[in-house]
Design a protein around this motif. Structure first.
Motif, PDB file in Angstrom:
ATOM      1  N   SER A   1       0.902  -1.120   0.111  1.00  0.00           N
ATOM      2  CA  SER A   1       0.479  -0.429  -0.004  1.00  0.00           C
ATOM      3  C   SER A   1       0.484   1.126  -0.459  1.00  0.00           C
ATOM      4  N   SER A   2       0.566   1.700  -0.805  1.00  0.00           N
ATOM      5  CA  SER A   2       2.149   3.165  -1.028  1.00  0.00           C
ATOM      6  C   SER A   2       1.054   4.217  -0.238  1.00  0.00           C
ATOM      7  N   ARG A   3      -0.090   4.254   0.326  1.00  0.00           N
ATOM      8  CA  ARG A   3      -0.690   5.157   1.441  1.00  0.00           C
ATOM      9  C   ARG A   3      -0.220   5.225   2.669  1.00  0.00           C
ATOM     10  N   VAL A   4      -0.173   3.952   3.569  1.00  0.00           N
ATOM     11  CA  VAL A   4       0.370   3.210   4.655  1.00  0.00           C
ATOM     12  C   VAL A   4       2.133   3.942   4.266  1.00  0.00           C
ATOM     13  N   LEU A   5       3.144   3.746   3.336  1.00  0.00           N
ATOM     14  CA  LEU A   5       4.099   3.697   3.245  1.00  0.00           C
ATOM     15  C   LEU A   5       4.178   5.400   3.580  1.00  0.00           C
ATOM     16  N   GLU A   6       3.493   5.811   2.451  1.00  0.00           N
ATOM     17  CA  GLU A   6       4.056   6.985   2.854  1.00  0.00           C
ATOM     18  C   GLU A   6       3.535   8.189   4.735  1.00  0.00           C
ATOM     19  N   VAL A   7       3.005   7.277   5.399  1.00  0.00           N
ATOM     20  CA  VAL A   7       3.175   7.849   6.769  1.00  0.00           C
ATOM     21  C   VAL A   7       4.088   7.104   7.388  1.00  0.00           C
ATOM     22  N   ALA A   8       4.692   5.891   7.053  1.00  0.00           N
ATOM     23  CA  ALA A   8       5.901   6.052   7.085  1.00  0.00           C
ATOM     24  C   ALA A   8       7.245   6.117   6.849  1.00  0.00           C
ATOM     25  N   GLN A   9       6.997   6.867   5.643  1.00  0.00           N
ATOM     26  CA  GLN A   9       7.922   7.844   5.316  1.00  0.00           C
ATOM     27  C   GLN A   9       8.311   9.207   6.002  1.00  0.00           C
ATOM     28  N   LYS A  10       7.116   9.073   6.895  1.00  0.00           N
ATOM     29  CA  LYS A  10       7.015  10.310   7.276  1.00  0.00           C
ATOM     30  C   LYS A  10       7.552  10.582   9.155  1.00  0.00           C
ATOM     31  N   GLY A  11       6.712   9.582   9.615  1.00  0.00           N
ATOM     32  CA  GLY A  11       7.387   8.309  10.595  1.00  0.00           C
ATOM     33  C   GLY A  11       7.051   9.866  11.785  1.00  0.00           C
ATOM     34  N   VAL A  12       5.785   9.854  11.671  1.00  0.00           N
ATOM     35  CA  VAL A  12       5.582  11.244  13.366  1.00  0.00           C
ATOM     36  C   VAL A  12       4.023  10.286  13.327  1.00  0.00           C
ATOM     37  N   TYR A  13       4.490   9.867  15.316  1.00  0.00           N
ATOM     38  CA  TYR A  13       3.192   9.440  15.312  1.00  0.00           C
ATOM     39  C   TYR A  13       3.267   9.387  17.268  1.00  0.00           C
ATOM     40  N   ASN A  14       1.752   9.198  17.483  1.00  0.00           N
ATOM     41  CA  ASN A  14       1.142   9.836  18.648  1.00  0.00           C
ATOM     42  C   ASN A  14       0.549   8.461  18.638  1.00  0.00           C
ATOM     43  N   GLY A  15      -0.466   9.115  19.830  1.00  0.00           N
ATOM     44  CA  GLY A  15      -1.482   7.857  20.685  1.00  0.00           C
ATOM     45  C   GLY A  15      -1.265   6.923  21.204  1.00  0.00           C
ATOM     46  N   ARG A  16      -2.292   5.872  20.472  1.00  0.00           N
ATOM     47  CA  ARG A  16      -2.129   4.748  20.457  1.00  0.00           C
ATOM     48  C   ARG A  16      -0.952   3.635  19.877  1.00  0.00           C
ATOM     49  N   SER A  17      -0.713   4.077  18.815  1.00  0.00           N
ATOM     50  CA  SER A  17       0.452   3.993  18.126  1.00  0.00           C
ATOM     51  C   SER A  17       1.865   4.318  19.051  1.00  0.00           C
ATOM     52  N   ILE A  18       2.258   4.725  19.978  1.00  0.00           N
ATOM     53  CA  ILE A  18       3.540   4.873  20.760  1.00  0.00           C
ATOM     54  C   ILE A  18       2.901   4.463  22.329  1.00  0.00           C
TER      55      ILE A  18
END
Length: 284
Positions: A149-166
């Motif tokens: 999925s290109s959509r999720v890879l865009e998030v991965a490349q930006k690499g900014v996380y918060n909330g439940r994710s971390i």
């Protein structure tokens, strides 16, 4: 754009065709009982591209390669977070890393997050290995994250996380989080530059061979095999087996097993596997 109703229906024939299209392009098998799921994920897209029916949308897919990627992004399931399944990370740190270092070679460790989704797993790997780099002279690493999925890879490349994710990572490994993640609750957290410099993300379909790469020491293939048939799982695992070192380790998901599959791997603990033909030392 016309004002389309939200009650666009999908015929059984449309469902069959879309299942075949998804499988052909991603390898993912949508179960015969998942019609409602597919409708709910695609209705909005039909409105966005002004298609009056699923039949018309299927015709569009045959003419528009870009829409095929959009379809892939809409139908794939991507849920992940940092430090998921602590026993995986315990084995990685307490068993595999000491084995790797025991050989005494200053060889870069290469890790593949093969269903990277939005990148939390790859960043967890990076934080753990960055800690190793700071405490083990001569050690270095690289992490490759891939996804269909290109959509999720865009998030991965930006690499900014918060909330439940971390949240789990922050709670269970506070010192590691504080050392290798920078940011704030308001703006989100991002891996420190030395970690980001060693992470790479790329688009990849697991049913295809991953080219242009040297063998990996560790492969994380977690929570993705369940979306494939047994035959396709074996194809994926053959590709992984070709790219993992004889002394490497493979991690799969908690709801997955390689039992009754021909894979070239043997289980050393639940959800943890090694190549059957590995050499006696940890870094052959």
């Amino acid at each position: 754009m016309r004002n389309q109703s939200t009650d666009i229906t999908m015929s059984d024939d449309d469902f069959s065709k879309l299942r075949a299209i998804v499988h052909r392009n991603t390898g993912i098998t949508i179960g015969e009982t998942r019609k409602t799921m597919l409708v709910s994920r695609l209705r909005r897209r039909l409105r966005e591209v002004d298609e009056p029916s699923f039949a018309a949308y299927i015709t569009r897919l045959s003419k528009d390669p870009g829409e095929m990627q959009e379809l892939t992004d809409r139908v794939t399931t991507n849920e992940t977070y940092f430090y998921r399944t602590p026993r995986v990370w315990n084995y990685f740190q307490e068993v595999f890393l000491p084995e790797f270092h025991a050989v005494g070679e200053n060889r870069r460790m290469r890790v593949w997050s093969a269903a990277a989704s939005t990148g939390e797993e790859a960043h967890t790997i990076g934080a753990i290995l960055e800690q190793q780099r700071l405490t083990k002279p001569g050690f270095d690493y690289s992490v490759l994250g891939t996804d269909v999925s290109s959509r999720v890879l865009e998030v991965a490349q930006k690499g900014v996380y918060n909330g439940r994710s971390i949240a789990r990572f922050r709670k269970e490994r506070p010192e590691l989080f504080a050392s290798h993640m920078a940011g704030s609750d308001a703006d989100g957290y991002k891996a420190v530059p030395p970690v980001r410099a060693r992470l790479k993300f790329k688009l990849h379909n697991l049913l295809e061979r991953l080219g242009g790469t040297s063998p990996f020491d560790v492969v994380f293939l977690r929570n993705v095999l369940i979306y494939f048939t047994d035959e396709d799982q074996e194809t994926i695992l053959r590709h992984v087996r070709d790219l993992i070192r004889p002394d490497g380790v493979l991690f799969i998901g908690e709801s997955e097993t390689l039992n009754n599959l021909s894979t070239g791997f043997e289980q050393v603990a639940p959800i943890i596997y090694r190549p059957v033909t590995r050499a006696g030392g940890p870094c052959a």
